[in-house]
Design a protein around this motif. Structure first.
Motif, short mmCIF file in Angstrom:
data_model
loop_
_atom_site.label_atom_id
_atom_site.label_comp_id
_atom_site.label_asym_id
_atom_site.label_seq_id
_atom_site.Cartn_x
_atom_site.Cartn_y
_atom_site.Cartn_z
N ILE A 271 0.85 -1.20 0.00
CA ILE A 271 0.00 0.00 0.00
C ILE A 271 0.88 1.25 0.00
O ILE A 271 0.63 2.20 -0.75
CB ILE A 271 -0.97 -0.03 1.21
CG1 ILE A 271 -1.98 -1.17 1.02
CG2 ILE A 271 -1.67 1.32 1.37
CD1 ILE A 271 -2.76 -1.51 2.27
N SER A 272 1.94 1.25 0.81
CA SER A 272 2.87 2.39 0.83
C SER A 272 3.52 2.57 -0.53
O SER A 272 3.70 3.69 -1.00
CB SER A 272 3.97 2.16 1.87
OG SER A 272 3.43 2.05 3.15
N PHE A 273 3.88 1.45 -1.15
CA PHE A 273 4.51 1.51 -2.48
C PHE A 273 3.55 2.10 -3.50
O PHE A 273 3.92 2.94 -4.32
CB PHE A 273 4.98 0.11 -2.90
CG PHE A 273 5.63 0.09 -4.26
CD1 PHE A 273 6.74 0.87 -4.54
CD2 PHE A 273 5.13 -0.72 -5.27
CE1 PHE A 273 7.34 0.86 -5.79
CE2 PHE A 273 5.73 -0.74 -6.52
CZ PHE A 273 6.83 0.05 -6.79
N GLU A 274 2.29 1.70 -3.43
CA GLU A 274 1.29 2.22 -4.37
C GLU A 274 1.17 3.74 -4.25
O GLU A 274 1.10 4.45 -5.25
CB GLU A 274 -0.06 1.52 -4.10
CG GLU A 274 -1.07 1.66 -5.22
CD GLU A 274 -1.85 2.96 -5.18
OE1 GLU A 274 -2.36 3.37 -6.24
OE2 GLU A 274 -1.93 3.58 -4.11
N LYS B 298 -10.57 -4.99 0.44
CA LYS B 298 -10.92 -3.95 -0.55
C LYS B 298 -9.70 -3.41 -1.29
O LYS B 298 -9.76 -2.33 -1.89
CB LYS B 298 -11.68 -2.78 0.10
CG LYS B 298 -12.92 -3.17 0.85
CD LYS B 298 -14.12 -3.26 -0.05
CE LYS B 298 -15.43 -3.37 0.69
NZ LYS B 298 -15.81 -4.71 1.05
N LEU B 299 -8.59 -4.14 -1.26
CA LEU B 299 -7.40 -3.68 -1.98
C LEU B 299 -7.56 -3.84 -3.49
O LEU B 299 -6.80 -3.25 -4.25
CB LEU B 299 -6.15 -4.43 -1.48
CG LEU B 299 -5.73 -4.07 -0.06
CD1 LEU B 299 -4.56 -4.92 0.37
CD2 LEU B 299 -5.40 -2.60 0.05
N THR B 300 -8.56 -4.60 -3.91
CA THR B 300 -8.83 -4.72 -5.35
C THR B 300 -9.30 -3.38 -5.91
O THR B 300 -9.20 -3.14 -7.10
CB THR B 300 -9.89 -5.81 -5.63
OG1 THR B 300 -11.03 -5.55 -4.79
CG2 THR B 300 -9.35 -7.19 -5.33
N LYS B 301 -9.79 -2.50 -5.04
CA LYS B 301 -10.20 -1.15 -5.49
C LYS B 301 -8.99 -0.21 -5.56
O LYS B 301 -8.99 0.74 -6.33
CB LYS B 301 -11.25 -0.58 -4.54
CG LYS B 301 -12.57 -1.32 -4.60
CD LYS B 301 -13.58 -0.71 -3.66
CE LYS B 301 -14.92 -1.33 -3.61
NZ LYS B 301 -15.24 -2.45 -4.44
#
Length: 117
Positions: A69-72, A99-102
Motif C-alpha cells: 500500500i505504501s509503495f502504491e 478492498k485492496l482490489t479497489k
C-alpha cells in the motif's frame, strides 16, 4: 543501478517487470528490505511503468500488504503506473476482503498487464 535481493527485474519495452524472489513474504526484516527495493525503483531509478508479478508468492503477511500500500502511494506521487499480476486465488481473496482490489490495478497475467501499460 541498485542491487536487488528480494526482487528480480526484467524489462519489456518501457515497462519494468518485478518478480518476487521469496515465496513467503512474512519476515519483518525481509519486508523492510523488499519495500526499500521497490521504493528505489520509483525514487532513484525513476521507473514509470511497473508490473509486480506475484507468480512466485505463496503467502503475504499483513505487514507485506502494508508495504505494498505504501509503495502504491509512492508510485502515484511519482506519477508512475503500477499493475499487479499472477496473484494466487487465496492471496487475491485477501485483496478482495480488504478492498485492496479497489486500490490496485490487478490483471490475471503479465501479458494482460503489459497490454495496458
Amino acid at each position: 543501478m541498485s542491487t536487488f535481493r528480494r526482487v528480480k527485474l526484467s524489462e519489456s519495452g518501457s515497462v519494468t517487470v518485478v518478480t518476487f524472489a521469496d515465496s513467503k513474504i512474512i519476515d519483518e526484516e525481509e519486508i523492510q528490505e523488499l519495500g526499500q527495493e521497490l521504493f528505489d525503483l520509483v525514487e532513484r531509478e525513476e521507473r514509470k511503468k511497473i508490473v509486480l508479478n506475484f507468480s512466485n508468492v505463496e503467502f503475504l503477511s499483513s505487514a507485506a500488504l502494508g508495504k505494498l500500500i505504501s509503495f502504491e502511494k509512492k508510485v502515484k506521487n511519482h506519477r508512475a503506473e503500477l499493475i499487479l499480476t499472477n496473484i494466487r486465488p487465496e492471496i487475491y481473496e485477501v485483496f478482495a476482503i480488504t478492498k485492496l482490489t479497489k486500490l490496485f490495478k490487478i490483471k490475471d497475467d503479465e501479458a494482460d498487464a503489459l497490454a495496458v501499460l
